[in-house]
Design a protein around this motif. Structure first.
Motif, PDB file in Angstrom:
ATOM      1  N   ASP A  38       0.840  -1.201   0.000  1.00  0.00           N
ATOM      2  CA  ASP A  38       0.000   0.000   0.000  1.00  0.00           C
ATOM      3  C   ASP A  38       0.869   1.243   0.000  1.00  0.00           C
ATOM      4  O   ASP A  38       0.648   2.188  -0.783  1.00  0.00           O
ATOM      5  CB  ASP A  38      -0.911  -0.030   1.226  1.00  0.00           C
ATOM      6  N   ASP A  39       1.884   1.263   0.850  1.00  0.00           N
ATOM      7  CA  ASP A  39       2.772   2.421   0.937  1.00  0.00           C
ATOM      8  C   ASP A  39       3.489   2.652  -0.395  1.00  0.00           C
ATOM      9  O   ASP A  39       3.613   3.792  -0.866  1.00  0.00           O
ATOM     10  CB  ASP A  39       3.794   2.198   2.050  1.00  0.00           C
ATOM     11  N   SER A  42       0.994   3.930  -3.109  1.00  0.00           N
ATOM     12  CA  SER A  42       0.451   5.258  -2.821  1.00  0.00           C
ATOM     13  C   SER A  42       1.504   6.358  -2.883  1.00  0.00           C
ATOM     14  O   SER A  42       1.165   7.542  -2.904  1.00  0.00           O
ATOM     15  CB  SER A  42      -0.196   5.270  -1.437  1.00  0.00           C
ATOM     16  N   ARG A  45       1.494   8.498  -7.147  1.00  0.00           N
ATOM     17  CA  ARG A  45       0.405   8.023  -8.001  1.00  0.00           C
ATOM     18  C   ARG A  45       0.534   8.478  -9.449  1.00  0.00           C
ATOM     19  O   ARG A  45      -0.172   7.992 -10.327  1.00  0.00           O
ATOM     20  CB  ARG A  45      -0.939   8.464  -7.425  1.00  0.00           C
ATOM     21  N   ARG A 124      -7.620   0.362  -2.504  1.00  0.00           N
ATOM     22  CA  ARG A 124      -6.656   1.458  -2.576  1.00  0.00           C
ATOM     23  C   ARG A 124      -6.493   1.952  -4.008  1.00  0.00           C
ATOM     24  O   ARG A 124      -6.416   3.158  -4.268  1.00  0.00           O
ATOM     25  CB  ARG A 124      -5.303   1.012  -2.027  1.00  0.00           C
ATOM     26  N   LEU A 128      -7.206   5.790  -5.185  1.00  0.00           N
ATOM     27  CA  LEU A 128      -6.192   6.598  -5.853  1.00  0.00           C
ATOM     28  C   LEU A 128      -6.615   7.001  -7.259  1.00  0.00           C
ATOM     29  O   LEU A 128      -5.927   7.788  -7.910  1.00  0.00           O
ATOM     30  CB  LEU A 128      -4.867   5.822  -5.915  1.00  0.00           C
TER      31      LEU A 128
END
Length: 312
Positions: A38-39, A42, A45, A124, A128
Motif C-alpha cells: 500500500d505504501d 500510494s 500516483r 486502494r 487513488l
C-alpha cells in the motif's frame, strides 16, 4: 539466527529484509506485506509502477495466526518453534494432514485474511483513481499442498508434483478495457507469459530475450500456447491440447523425499492422460496410444535440446 540453533533454516527463522537492510517485523506477515505494498503504490500516483506482492499465506505452518483471530474463531494457539533440528521432520510430520486438529480451519483462516488484504489493495487502487489504468493479476506459484490442508478438488496431486493438482493454478486477471468481467478461458497459458505481457502493455516491443507471449490477444479471444513443458530432471511433463504425458523416476532421491515428507506419490514411469475426459488423471491410457506417447516424448526431448537441458 544463531540463537535458534541448527533448526533455524528448516523452520524459516531468519530476519526480514528491506532492500539490503534487515527489518524488524513483529506483526502478522499478511498484514505487513499488504501495508508495505500500500505504501509503495500510494507513494507516487503519477508514475507507473510494478508491484509483486508475494504473500507467504497460505502456507505451513497454518496455525500461525494473530491471537485475536484465534480467539474469534475458537482455535487453540500452538507453539511456533521446536528447538531440536534433529527432531524437526518428526515435528513437521505430526503437524500435517491428518494429524493436526483443526488443520483445515487454520488454513482457511489464513486464506480469508489474505483475501481481505487483497481486497484492501484493490480498494486502494480505486481510492487513488488508478484502478481503470492498472492491470491486476492473481495467481499462485503451485497447486495446494494437500498435506498442509490445501484442497485441489478433483485435480490429482499436490505441490511438488506435475499432476494437475501441482501445476494447474488459479490465474485471475483484471485488465479494464480488455478482459471481460467474469469471462473464463480454456487456453493454455503460463506465468512465464506475464513478463512479456507487462512489457508490451507498457509500450515495449516484444523481445526475444523474454520467455512467454503477450496475453492481451488471448484475453481478446485469441489462442494460447499449443504446447507447454515442465521439467525437474527426475520428473517431466508435456501438455498438447487435450493430451498430457508425464514421466517420473519414482526411485530417484527427490521422488523418495516427496513420498516420505509430503506423503504423496509424484508418479512412476510414463502416464498419458486425456484431460478433456479425465481431468482427475485417474486412468493411464499410454498403452492404448503409443503413437501419442512417442510423439509427445520426442517433442519434449526436442524442447530440452532447444533450451539447453542435457538428456539423461
Amino acid at each position: 539466527m544463531s540463537e535458534f540453533g541448527d533448526a533455524a533454516e528448516a523452520m524459516a527463522v531468519q530476519p526480514m529484509w528491506s532492500g539490503d537492510q534487515p527489518a524488524d517485523v513483529d506483526r502478522f506477515l499478511t498484514d505487513e506485506f499488504s501495508m508495505r505494498a500500500d505504501d509503495f503504490i500510494s507513494r507516487d500516483r503519477e508514475s507507473p509502477f510494478f508491484a509483486m506482492v508475494a504473500f507467504n499465506a497460505v502456507h505451513n505452518f497454518c496455525w500461525q495466526l494473530p491471537h485475536d483471530e484465534l480467539e474469534k474463531r475458537g482455535l487453540p494457539a500452538l507453539e511456533d518453534w521446536h528447538p531440536g533440528a534433529s527432531e524437526y521432520l518428526d515435528w513437521y510430520d505430526g503437524a500435517i494432514s491428518p494429524n493436526l486438529p483443526n488443520g483445515r480451519a487454520y488454513y482457511l483462516a489464513q486464506l480469508e485474511l489474505m483475501d481481505a488484504q487483497i481486497g484492501h489493495l484493490l480498494t486502494r487502487l480505486d481510492a487513488l483513481g488508478i484502478a481503470d489504468d492498472t492491470i491486476v493479476v492473481y495467481l499462485t506459484d503451485n497447486g495446494g499442498s494437500t498435506c498442509n490442508y490445501g484442497d485441489n478438488g478433483e485435480l490429482r496431486g499436490t505441490k511438488y508434483t506435475l499432476w494437475e493438482g501441482g501445476v494447474r493454478v488459479p490465474f485471475l486477471m483484471r485488465w479494464p478495457g480488455l478482459a471481460e468481467a467474469g469471462a473464463t478461458s480454456n487456453q493454455l497459458v503460463s506465468s512465464l507469459d506475464l513478463a512479456t505481457t507487462f512489457a508490451v502493455a507498457a509500450g515495449e516491443p516484444q523481445s526475444e530475450n523474454l520467455d512467454g507471449r503477450d496475453l492481451a490477444p488471448v484475453l481478446a479471444g485469441g489462442a494460447g500456447h499449443e504446447v507447454l513443458h515442465w521439467d525437474c530432471g527426475w520428473q517431466w511433463a508435456v501438455r498438447e491440447g487435450q493430451w498430457k504425458l508425464s514421466w517420473c523416476d519414482a526411485a530417484s532421491e527427490t521422488a523418495q523425499y516427496i513420498i516420505d515428507v509430503e506423503h504423496t506419490s509424484p508418479g512412476d514411469g510414463a502416464f498419458l492422460c486425456d484431460l478433456e475426459t479425465d481431468i482427475g488423471e485417474t486412468t493411464n491410457v499410454a498403452a492404448e496410444h503409443p503413437e501419442i506417447v512417442d510423439r509427445l516424448a520426442r517433442a519434449h526431448d526436442a524442447w530440452r535440446t532447444e533450451i539447453g537441458l542435457v538428456n539423461g
